[in-house]
Enzyme design. Structure first.
Site, PDB file in Angstrom:
ATOM      1  N   SER A   1      -6.670  -9.173   2.086  1.00  0.00           N
ATOM      2  CA  SER A   1      -6.168  -9.718   2.810  1.00  0.00           C
ATOM      3  C   SER A   1      -6.994  -9.402   4.271  1.00  0.00           C
ATOM      4  O   SER A   1      -7.741 -10.663   5.028  1.00  0.00           O
ATOM      5  CB  SER A   1      -4.627  -9.182   3.378  1.00  0.00           C
ATOM      6  OG  SER A   1      -5.641  -7.683   2.823  1.00  0.00           O
TER       7      SER A   1
ATOM      8  N   HIS B   1      -1.621  -8.987  -4.678  1.00  0.00           N
ATOM      9  CA  HIS B   1      -2.166  -8.618  -3.847  1.00  0.00           C
ATOM     10  C   HIS B   1      -1.143  -7.062  -3.073  1.00  0.00           C
ATOM     11  O   HIS B   1       0.090  -6.575  -4.022  1.00  0.00           O
ATOM     12  CB  HIS B   1      -2.954  -8.620  -2.830  1.00  0.00           C
ATOM     13  CG  HIS B   1      -3.448  -7.905  -2.232  1.00  0.00           C
ATOM     14  ND1 HIS B   1      -3.899  -7.400  -1.677  1.00  0.00           N
ATOM     15  CD2 HIS B   1      -3.912  -8.826  -0.614  1.00  0.00           C
ATOM     16  CE1 HIS B   1      -4.438  -6.909  -0.266  1.00  0.00           C
ATOM     17  NE2 HIS B   1      -4.986  -7.847   0.255  1.00  0.00           N
TER      18      HIS B   1
ATOM     19  N   HIS C   1      -6.503  -1.898 -10.947  1.00  0.00           N
ATOM     20  CA  HIS C   1      -8.034  -2.389  -9.229  1.00  0.00           C
ATOM     21  C   HIS C   1      -8.923  -2.772  -9.213  1.00  0.00           C
ATOM     22  O   HIS C   1      -9.475  -2.850 -10.180  1.00  0.00           O
ATOM     23  CB  HIS C   1      -7.747  -1.112  -8.480  1.00  0.00           C
ATOM     24  CG  HIS C   1      -8.038  -1.538  -6.530  1.00  0.00           C
ATOM     25  ND1 HIS C   1      -8.650  -1.727  -6.428  1.00  0.00           N
ATOM     26  CD2 HIS C   1      -6.982  -1.618  -5.998  1.00  0.00           C
ATOM     27  CE1 HIS C   1      -8.463  -1.677  -5.103  1.00  0.00           C
ATOM     28  NE2 HIS C   1      -7.835  -1.746  -4.986  1.00  0.00           N
TER      29      HIS C   1
ATOM     30  N   ARG D   1      -4.198   7.045  -2.289  1.00  0.00           N
ATOM     31  CA  ARG D   1      -2.855   6.199  -1.197  1.00  0.00           C
ATOM     32  C   ARG D   1      -1.573   6.347  -2.039  1.00  0.00           C
ATOM     33  O   ARG D   1      -0.095   6.760  -1.128  1.00  0.00           O
ATOM     34  CB  ARG D   1      -2.564   4.913  -1.108  1.00  0.00           C
ATOM     35  CG  ARG D   1      -4.541   4.714  -0.091  1.00  0.00           C
ATOM     36  CD  ARG D   1      -4.712   3.201   0.295  1.00  0.00           C
ATOM     37  NE  ARG D   1      -4.665   2.804  -1.015  1.00  0.00           N
ATOM     38  CZ  ARG D   1      -4.721   1.417  -1.212  1.00  0.00           C
ATOM     39  NH1 ARG D   1      -4.483   0.516  -0.117  1.00  0.00           N
ATOM     40  NH2 ARG D   1      -5.300   0.657  -2.193  1.00  0.00           N
TER      41      ARG D   1
ATOM     42  N   ASP E   1       0.701   0.410  -4.320  1.00  0.00           N
ATOM     43  CA  ASP E   1       1.704  -0.487  -4.644  1.00  0.00           C
ATOM     44  C   ASP E   1       3.176   0.684  -5.572  1.00  0.00           C
ATOM     45  O   ASP E   1       4.287  -0.028  -5.991  1.00  0.00           O
ATOM     46  CB  ASP E   1       2.165  -1.595  -4.656  1.00  0.00           C
ATOM     47  CG  ASP E   1       1.122  -2.506  -3.956  1.00  0.00           C
ATOM     48  OD1 ASP E   1       1.249  -1.794  -2.571  1.00  0.00           O
ATOM     49  OD2 ASP E   1       0.039  -3.067  -3.687  1.00  0.00           O
TER      50      ASP E   1
END
Ligand code: HAX
Length: 433
Positions: free
Chosen positions: A239, A269, A316, A325, A371
């Site tokens: 992105s 993604h 990743h 995160r 995610d």
């Protein structure tokens, strides 16, 4: 100092550093490219520059040099709430400085003045078939507003290159101000019978978003946390890189942001956050609603891998440890929703998946990424339409992508144009021609 003045001073101070590097040290090598990297998605090739965030493989992301816990602790907080203003984070990303409370509130008010989704955007979104994916609607809504671009107007009037960043900043501020409304509009159009909730002019970015979604506190804090965590992950992810690439042609931020949303919509993604929930729902369905035991969960993980699919939310391209995160969201869950059944499954996956991925021996990073955890929080607070989750990611990611574009313009980064080669050339380089 205002945001514009602060940024102006930073840019003036930064430009000589970039020009000196290009003029005096332009030939110094920072990366070599192997055949594996050329075919393998440029993994590890150092070829992008940004000072807005840096991703260390073992430590995770730092925004302007600050870790996630540091960022959340030092930004001005919304009164009575746990999380900081998203507007303060925008200030930090753009300038590298932690804003004062007064500066933050000034930006809060500035963005409020720029709110308001044009009617033609609403009409365009209403005209789309009802099964259109929310990410396609989000991208379409953004690009539909392209006619509002201040950069295009100024460029057409002959604006000098050194000043490109100024109308780009205007565009970014205008678009940031409209994104929560666009996202909430799409949500309520698609899932709530088009019963829209008007913006509340007394509320900040995150608070107003929660209000327009129709979800009560503490969802406002969830939104603030979510947007800040997803804002930036240096420049090489799909992105961020797409946004930078498109803007490098001097396409305005509406085109660039719409394109970056398209990249975020891929299951490898950003869409992974909806895939995690879809996968867990599938597991629960197969179990007839019963809680899967650890043994059963392992079976489902192997079943997914053996059918050739990836385990969403794990692995990743850069990180080699658990994503901070993920940890920040896990801490939020432990504090606010420790007994949520979906959180328990996700936590079980944290135990079960890494050893299995290690045993399978393919994934370079067996640990969870952002995610894996993010959908649970949304689900808990009543946002169960999981194909909407990546739109939330997109609102957050737009903060980093457009901050970067403002700086790309300020530092005069040229149009991006790497060189391609043919397979025969690679074979020749390998000595097998
Ligand atoms: N499950 C199963 N296999 C996996 C895996 C996972 N979670 N992660 C990596 N692998 C596999 C790859 O598919 C690849 O297999 P092949 O050799 O057969 O092609 C192999 O392990 C090596 O891949 P890698 O080098 O470890 O990982 P990449 O840099 O190629 O890809 C991905 C990184 C994030 C795309 C990958 O880990 C993945 O597909 N994860 C699941 C999807 C996901 O969670 N995506 C979100 C990532 C975070 C993000 O960008 N959020 O927006």
């Amino acid at each position: 100092m205002s945001l514009k003045e602060t940024l102006e001073a930073k840019i003036e101070g930064w430009r000589p550093r970039t020009s000196r590097l290009v003029k005096e040290y332009g030939d110094v090598k920072i990366s070599d490219v192997s055949i594996g990297q050329a075919i393998g998605g440029a993994r590890g090739v150092k070829m992008l520059v940004t000072d807005i965030s840096y991703l260390d493989p073992n430590e995770g992301i730092r925004f302007r040099g600050y870790t996630i816990p540091e960022t959340l602790a030092m930004l001005p907080k919304v009164p009575g709430r746990e999380m900081p203003y998203v507007e303060g984070h925008i200030w930090l990303l753009l300038t590298g400085e932690v804003p004062t409370e007064a500066q933050t509130l000034e930006l809060v008010e500035d963005l409020k003045r720029r709110r308001g989704l044009p009617d033609y955007v609403k009409a365009a979104l209403r005209a789309l078939p009802s099964d259109t994916h929310p990410m396609a609607m989000f991208s379409a809504g953004i690009v539909a507003m392209e006619r509002e671009s201040e950069f295009v107007k100024a460029y057409n009037e002959g604006l000098g290159k050194m000043d490109y960043w100024r109308p780009t900043l205007e565009d970014a501020l205008n678009l940031w101000a409209k994104l929560p409304e666009l996202a909430a509009f799409i949500y309520r159009l698609k899932y709530k019978n088009d019963e829209q909730i008007p913006a509340d002019p007394s509320l900040d970015f995150g608070g107003n978003f929660a209000h327009m979604m129709g979800i009560p506190e503490p969802y406002d804090d969830v939104a603030r946390l979510y947007f800040i965590l997803h804002s930036d992950h240096e420049s090489g992810n799909v992105s961020a890189h797409t946004g930078h690439l498109v803007a490098s042609a001097l396409s305005d931020v509406y085109y660039a942001a719409s394109a970056m949303i398209d990249g975020l919509a891929g299951p490898l993604h950003g869409l992974a956050n909806q895939e995690v929930l879809r996968w867990i729902q599938g597991v629960m369905e197969k179990m007839g609603g019963a809680e899967p035991t650890e043994e059963k969960m392992k079976e489902f993980v192997w079943e997914t891998l053996n059918s050739g699919q990836v385990i969403p939310g794990f692995g990743h391209a850069v990180l080699r440890k658990t994503d901070p995160r993920y940890m920040e969201q896990r801490n939020f869950c432990l504090k606010h929703l420790p007994d949520d059944p979906i959180f328990k499954y996700v936590d079980m996956l944290y135990k079960v998946v890494p050893p299995i991925l290690e045993e399978q021996g393919k994934a370079k990073n067996p640990w969870p990424n952002v995610d894996a955890q993010s959908g649970v929080i949304q689900w808990h607070y009543g946002l169960r339409e999981y194909d909407f989750y990546t739109v939330l990611f997109g609102v957050g990611r737009a903060l980093g992508v457009m901050s970067n574009i403002v700086w790309d313009r300020a530092l005069g980064y040229p149009i991006e144009r790497p060189k391609s080669v043919t397979t025969a050339m690679l074979e020749e380089a390998a000595g097998i021609a």
